[in-house]
Design an enzyme around this catalytic site. Structure first.
Site, PDB file in Angstrom:
ATOM      1  N   SER A 351       0.838  -1.204   0.000  1.00 29.60           N
ATOM      2  CA  SER A 351       0.000   0.000   0.000  1.00 29.60           C
ATOM      3  C   SER A 351       0.866   1.244   0.000  1.00 29.60           C
ATOM      4  CB  SER A 351      -0.916   0.011   1.228  1.00 29.60           C
ATOM      5  OG  SER A 351      -0.145   0.143   2.411  1.00 29.60           O
ATOM      6  N   HIS A 352       0.251   2.381  -0.356  1.00 29.02           N
ATOM      7  CA  HIS A 352       0.980   3.643  -0.369  1.00 29.02           C
ATOM      8  C   HIS A 352       1.572   3.964   1.002  1.00 29.02           C
ATOM      9  CE1 HIS A 352      -1.381   5.179  -4.118  1.00 29.02           C
ATOM     10  NE2 HIS A 352      -0.366   4.417  -4.444  1.00 29.02           N
ATOM     11  N   ALA A 353       0.809   3.700   2.072  1.00 27.39           N
ATOM     12  CA  ALA A 353       1.300   4.010   3.417  1.00 27.39           C
ATOM     13  C   ALA A 353       2.568   3.228   3.731  1.00 27.39           C
ATOM     14  CB  ALA A 353       0.225   3.708   4.451  1.00 27.39           C
TER      15      ALA A 353
END
Length: 393
Positions: A351-353
């Site tokens: 994920s981006h996070a």
């Protein structure tokens, strides 16, 4: 004023659009489209509230007609985005499912405006990168299943994450996706808790609850996971290095939506068996005071747990706190610059996070169910992003 995707170059259209153009020229399954290049944005800077020039609007209309005027995805292709040095994952806006020249024109302005958002400015701080934005307009894939893969390194597997519907729920961390490791045609699977899905419906995008039978059912069978991985191998071969690829599947056809160099690889998964019974939720907690999630960014940090439910909680966050949340919105990136670590209730390692946490070199444990409940606000906790554990003091 617009460039066919297949002709995109880094100098005029940015790395994101150019990488897709390379794949498209090689005959890989990439949704066709076009790019509004840097020069158009530069001419519009300083006049952000003005309508797009009539000649550009007419060219947009023609470009949309050439690809059948379908629903499209409008996404950033900024200068220094999707490079080996910085992914800028989730830092700029994407607008999915718009249709017609009026909606596309507004979506382009939204992408341009995101170049100067607090999160994007914080991410670029210290990089010296030019704030310039090209915008990519592509046919939208109405995905049955979508996700992200990191293609195989020299000695490791291809790692794939997948969930139902459009891939925004995977890259945004709103679900804990299925995770697949593919190596030499052998697939290992961990089934995630896919509670919600995002789909395009008449009138726009809609988030819905995944029925119980599908929530713990694997999105991909082994043969399909191998197909996804093989496409990734071809893309990586064209690029000359392992790739972070967003992909989507519709009616059994697999499409490549983005391909960029992997900036920082995730921690190696734990040595425990990856297979999870489909009828049972993944264990979220261990012994009292020790909790286990998904290792997403390596390292160990001890700090005060700070429960963040939204921007209203930002003022309470202090340097060295541990960010604890359901999942991180891209607008929360400025917190990553001061956080000692990150813990989320949902999300996967691609994920981006997770990507931004690795780039900032702070430990992250994702997919820890009920983290906001079991980790009290203000408690002293230790996050081990390599082992995937969180302990309370």
């Amino acid at each position: 004023m617009i460039v066919p995707l297949v002709q995109a170059t880094v100098a005029s259209c940015g790395a994101k659009a150019t990488a897709l153009g390379v794949l498209l020229r090689a005959g890989l399954p990439v949704p066709d489209g076009f790019v509004v290049p840097f020069g158009v944005h530069r001419r519009a800077e300083g006049n952000a509230d003005a309508a797009l020039p009539a000649d550009l609007v007419e060219l947009l209309r023609r470009g949309l007609d050439e690809i059948g005027d379908p629903p499209v995805a409008v996404r950033s292709s900024a200068a220094h985005e999707d490079t080996a040095a910085a992914s800028a994952a989730g830092q700029y806006d994407s607008v999915l499912g718009v249709r017609g020249v009026g909606e596309v024109a507004q979506a382009i302005r939204t992408c341009w405006a995101s170049l100067h958002s607090a999160r994007a400015v914080a991410y670029r701080e210290g990089t010296g990168s030019e704030p310039a934005m090209a915008v990519l307009v592509q046919r939208l894939v109405d995905a049955d299943v979508a996700g992200v893969m990191f293609t195989a390194g020299p000695d490791g597997p291809t790692v794939i994450e997948a969930s139902w519907g459009l891939g925004a729920s995977v890259v945004g961390g709103a679900v804990t996706p299925d995770a697949y490791q593919v190596m030499d045609g052998v697939v290992s699977t961990t089934v995630g808790d896919k509670r919600i899905r995002l789909d395009r419906r008449a009138g726009g995008l809609m988030t819905s609850t995944v029925p119980g039978a599908d929530r713990w059912r694997a999105c991909l069978d082994d043969a399909t996971a191998v197909r996804v991985a093989r496409l990734g191998d071809v893309a990586a071969g064209l690029s000359g290095e392992p790739q972070d690829i967003e992909w989507a599947m519709s009616d059994q056809s697999i499409w490549l939506l983005q391909s960029r160099p992997i900036t920082v690889a995730p921690p190696k998964p734990p040595s425990a068996p990856l297979s999870v019974p489909l009828s049972m939720p993944s264990p979220g907690t261990g012994k009292a005071g020790a909790f286990t999630g998904t290792p997403a960014s390596g390292g160990i940090a001890t700090g005060v747990a700070r429960i963040v439910r939204g921007p209203a909680d930002f003022a309470r966050f202090r340097q060295g706190d541990i960010l604890v949340c359901q999942y991180t919105d891209p607008a929360w990136t400025p917190l990553f610059r001061v956080a000692a670590g990150v813990v989320t209730e949902t999300g996967g390692v691609l994920s981006h996070a997770a990507i931004v946490a690795r780039e900032y070199r702070i430990p992250a444990v994702l997919g820890l169910p009920q983290a906001m409940t079991v980790l009290g606000d203000g408690a002293l906790i230790t996050v081990d992003g390599t082992a995937g554990t969180v302990t309370t003091q």
